[in-house]
Design a protein around this motif. Structure first.
Motif, PDB file in Angstrom:
ATOM      1  N   TYR A  82      -8.914  13.303  -1.298  1.00 50.60           N
ATOM      2  CA  TYR A  82      -7.386  13.434  -1.742  1.00 50.60           C
ATOM      3  C   TYR A  82      -7.525  14.166  -3.024  1.00 50.60           C
ATOM      4  N   LYS A  83      -6.496  14.930  -3.189  1.00 50.50           N
ATOM      5  CA  LYS A  83      -6.642  15.854  -4.539  1.00 50.50           C
ATOM      6  C   LYS A  83      -5.193  15.814  -5.200  1.00 50.50           C
ATOM      7  N   LEU A  84      -4.184  16.045  -4.429  1.00 47.11           N
ATOM      8  CA  LEU A  84      -2.660  16.084  -5.243  1.00 47.11           C
ATOM      9  C   LEU A  84      -1.521  15.367  -4.419  1.00 47.11           C
ATOM     10  N   LEU A  85      -0.783  14.601  -4.824  1.00 48.46           N
ATOM     11  CA  LEU A  85       0.294  13.835  -4.391  1.00 48.46           C
ATOM     12  C   LEU A  85       1.252  14.688  -4.299  1.00 48.46           C
ATOM     13  N   LEU A  86       1.952  14.667  -2.836  1.00 49.01           N
ATOM     14  CA  LEU A  86       3.146  15.386  -2.731  1.00 49.01           C
ATOM     15  C   LEU A  86       4.429  14.310  -2.481  1.00 49.01           C
ATOM     16  N   LYS A  87       4.307  13.195  -1.888  1.00 49.78           N
ATOM     17  CA  LYS A  87       5.209  12.315  -1.969  1.00 49.78           C
ATOM     18  C   LYS A  87       4.869  10.986  -1.478  1.00 49.78           C
ATOM     19  N   ASP A  88       5.339   9.894  -2.282  1.00 46.33           N
ATOM     20  CA  ASP A  88       5.013   8.284  -1.875  1.00 46.33           C
ATOM     21  C   ASP A  88       6.030   7.903  -1.359  1.00 46.33           C
ATOM     22  N   SER A  89       5.667   7.250   0.054  1.00 52.71           N
ATOM     23  CA  SER A  89       6.455   6.509   0.824  1.00 52.71           C
ATOM     24  C   SER A  89       5.872   5.178   1.030  1.00 52.71           C
ATOM     25  N   PRO A  90       5.810   4.073   0.273  1.00 54.48           N
ATOM     26  CA  PRO A  90       4.987   2.850   0.213  1.00 54.48           C
ATOM     27  C   PRO A  90       5.435   1.981   1.714  1.00 54.48           C
ATOM     28  N   ASN A  91       4.357   1.076   1.879  1.00 49.90           N
ATOM     29  CA  ASN A  91       4.338   0.394   2.912  1.00 49.90           C
ATOM     30  C   ASN A  91       4.822  -1.164   2.521  1.00 49.90           C
ATOM     31  N   PHE A  92       5.472  -1.921   3.460  1.00 50.65           N
ATOM     32  CA  PHE A  92       5.967  -3.291   2.901  1.00 50.65           C
ATOM     33  C   PHE A  92       5.531  -4.147   4.288  1.00 50.65           C
ATOM     34  N   ILE A  93       5.325  -5.556   3.973  1.00 51.08           N
ATOM     35  CA  ILE A  93       4.929  -6.224   5.226  1.00 51.08           C
ATOM     36  C   ILE A  93       6.317  -7.052   5.774  1.00 51.08           C
ATOM     37  N   GLY A  94       6.595  -6.982   6.983  1.00 48.06           N
ATOM     38  CA  GLY A  94       7.349  -7.363   7.732  1.00 48.06           C
ATOM     39  C   GLY A  94       7.447  -9.067   8.071  1.00 48.06           C
ATOM     40  N   VAL A  95       8.470  -9.819   7.409  1.00 46.92           N
ATOM     41  CA  VAL A  95       8.579 -11.251   7.896  1.00 46.92           C
ATOM     42  C   VAL A  95       9.975 -11.417   8.626  1.00 46.92           C
ATOM     43  N   ALA A  96       9.835 -12.659   9.371  1.00 48.33           N
ATOM     44  CA  ALA A  96      10.979 -12.894  10.222  1.00 48.33           C
ATOM     45  C   ALA A  96      12.080 -13.301   9.118  1.00 48.33           C
ATOM     46  N   LYS A  97      13.209 -12.835   9.821  1.00 49.23           N
ATOM     47  CA  LYS A  97      14.528 -13.017   8.930  1.00 49.23           C
ATOM     48  C   LYS A  97      14.698 -14.396   8.433  1.00 49.23           C
ATOM     49  N   GLY A  98      14.800 -14.974   7.476  1.00 48.53           N
ATOM     50  CA  GLY A  98      14.984 -16.430   6.754  1.00 48.53           C
ATOM     51  C   GLY A  98      13.922 -17.006   6.410  1.00 48.53           C
ATOM     52  N   GLU A  99      12.675 -16.276   6.585  1.00 44.48           N
ATOM     53  CA  GLU A  99      11.415 -17.162   6.347  1.00 44.48           C
ATOM     54  C   GLU A  99      10.844 -16.836   5.070  1.00 44.48           C
ATOM     55  N   ASP A 100      11.783 -17.443   3.926  1.00 43.07           N
ATOM     56  CA  ASP A 100      11.588 -17.149   2.786  1.00 43.07           C
ATOM     57  C   ASP A 100      10.288 -17.706   2.034  1.00 43.07           C
ATOM     58  N   ALA A 101       9.864 -19.147   2.545  1.00 39.48           N
ATOM     59  CA  ALA A 101       8.713 -19.735   2.086  1.00 39.48           C
ATOM     60  C   ALA A 101       7.669 -18.717   2.325  1.00 39.48           C
ATOM     61  N   LEU A 102       7.376 -18.379   3.571  1.00 38.60           N
ATOM     62  CA  LEU A 102       6.273 -17.398   3.953  1.00 38.60           C
ATOM     63  C   LEU A 102       6.239 -16.186   3.168  1.00 38.60           C
ATOM     64  N   ARG A 103       7.335 -15.643   3.073  1.00 38.44           N
ATOM     65  CA  ARG A 103       7.760 -14.291   2.330  1.00 38.44           C
ATOM     66  C   ARG A 103       7.318 -14.353   0.937  1.00 38.44           C
ATOM     67  N   SER A 139       0.728  -1.113   0.104  1.00 33.64           N
ATOM     68  CA  SER A 139      -0.059   0.141   0.043  1.00 33.64           C
ATOM     69  C   SER A 139       0.775   1.428  -0.058  1.00 33.64           C
ATOM     70  N   PRO A 140       0.313   2.330  -0.402  1.00 31.59           N
ATOM     71  CA  PRO A 140       1.055   3.687  -0.429  1.00 31.59           C
ATOM     72  C   PRO A 140       0.978   4.183   0.871  1.00 31.59           C
ATOM     73  N   PHE A 141       1.895   5.038   1.455  1.00 36.48           N
ATOM     74  CA  PHE A 141       1.797   5.868   2.525  1.00 36.48           C
ATOM     75  C   PHE A 141       2.422   7.044   1.983  1.00 36.48           C
ATOM     76  N   PHE A 142       1.845   8.087   2.061  1.00 41.02           N
ATOM     77  CA  PHE A 142       2.008   9.333   1.368  1.00 41.02           C
ATOM     78  C   PHE A 142       1.526  10.610   2.019  1.00 41.02           C
ATOM     79  N   GLN A 143       2.251  11.630   1.665  1.00 40.60           N
ATOM     80  CA  GLN A 143       1.950  13.195   1.959  1.00 40.60           C
ATOM     81  C   GLN A 143       1.167  13.656   0.709  1.00 40.60           C
ATOM     82  N   ALA A 144       0.134  14.291   0.966  1.00 45.22           N
ATOM     83  CA  ALA A 144      -0.684  14.655  -0.001  1.00 45.22           C
ATOM     84  C   ALA A 144      -1.428  16.244   0.214  1.00 45.22           C
ATOM     85  N   VAL A 145      -2.222  16.865  -0.931  1.00 49.22           N
ATOM     86  CA  VAL A 145      -3.136  17.950  -0.698  1.00 49.22           C
ATOM     87  C   VAL A 145      -4.410  17.233  -0.436  1.00 49.22           C
TER      88      VAL A 145
END
Length: 264
Positions: free
Chosen positions: A210-231, A121-127
């Motif tokens: 929402y009208k105008l985008l100022l800056k996008d900073s997307p969100n990511f899902i966290g997974v435990a280190k090394g859990e590649d199958a789940l990721r 998902s996006p996390f953003f600053q906007a007008v």
């Protein structure tokens, strides 16, 4: 000397065995979820519109909807685990959660201790402004009063993009900026998605959008280190959701704009 050498070798073998055991158990998360048919997902409950407690006292928001979507696609029951910004990563590291869906940005410091899926998902600053106000481009801010929090990211971006004739009014904190917009002191507000989501939820009579985008900073899902199958499995679900339009639908519902082209 021989005894010391033998002790050293035995110690090295023990450490190697421990490391191997760690690697062997590092890939168990997906199997555990599929066997138990339950997945524990950490979500925020104090950060609207991503995660908050509704009038029915149940968690809701974009992150909550995403957690439910992933659980459904895995054929598992979701156990929502409320977290704060401070404990969301420790919960993942100590296996109190299988995934963290809590507006996590990706940076080198976090990558050193956990892994990430593709963005969801996006996390953003906007007008933002009333639906009745036409704002198709930053040029349309000419002659309009715009409230923004002094020194925030949105202040820096707005200063770059707004025309010289825009009346930018700076306030010392988000509460002051929001109050100015709600009271009509300013016509337009430049702020982050979370602040705007809370503003819109508490003041539906303003018909803010929402009208105008100022800056996008997307969100990511966290997974435990090394859990590649789940990721990788979650990446598959996100890719399918993006193709089917599910990610755009969620973003429109909670943020007032589609998810758009999220980074991988």
């Amino acid at each position: 000397m021989i005894t010391n050498k033998r002790a050293f070798i035995a110690s090295a073998i023990a450490l190697a065995s421990l490391a191997t055991t760690g690697l062997a158990t590092a890939q168990t998360a997906l199997d555990d979820v599929m066997k138990s048919k339950t997945i524990k997902i950490a979500i925020p409950t104090d950060f609207p519109p991503y995660g908050f407690v509704g009038t029915d006292l149940q968690p809701q928001g974009l992150d909550v909807d995403m957690a439910k979507l992933i659980a459904t696609k895995l054929g598992a029951k979701v156990e929502l685990v409320p977290v704060t910004s401070a404990n969301r990563i420790p919960y993942l590291q100590t296996r109190k959660a299988d995934l963290v869906i809590s507006t996590l940005g990706k940076n080198p410091e976090r990558l050193a201790v956990i892994d990430f899926t593709v963005a969801y998902s996006p996390f953003f600053q906007a007008v933002f402004a009333a639906k009745s106000m036409p704002l198709a481009s930053f040029a349309d801010l000419a002659g309009k009063s715009v409230g923004v929090t002094r020194g925030a990211i949105e202040d820096q971006e707005l200063t770059k993009l707004a025309p010289p004739t825009a009346d930018i009014k700076r306030f010392e904190d988000n509460n002051g900026t929001v109050s100015a917009f709600v009271s009509g002191q300013v016509q337009v507000i430049a702020t982050g998605a979370s602040v705007a989501g809370n503003l819109m939820a508490r003041n539906p009579q303003l018909n803010t959008e929402y009208k105008l985008l100022l800056k996008d900073s997307p969100n990511f899902i966290g997974v435990a280190k090394g859990e590649d199958a789940l990721r990788l499995k979650v990446n598959e679900i996100l890719a399918a959701g993006k193709k089917a339009g599910d990610l755009d639908t969620m973003a429109k519902k909670w943020l007032g704009r589609p998810a758009g082209n999220l980074p991988e």
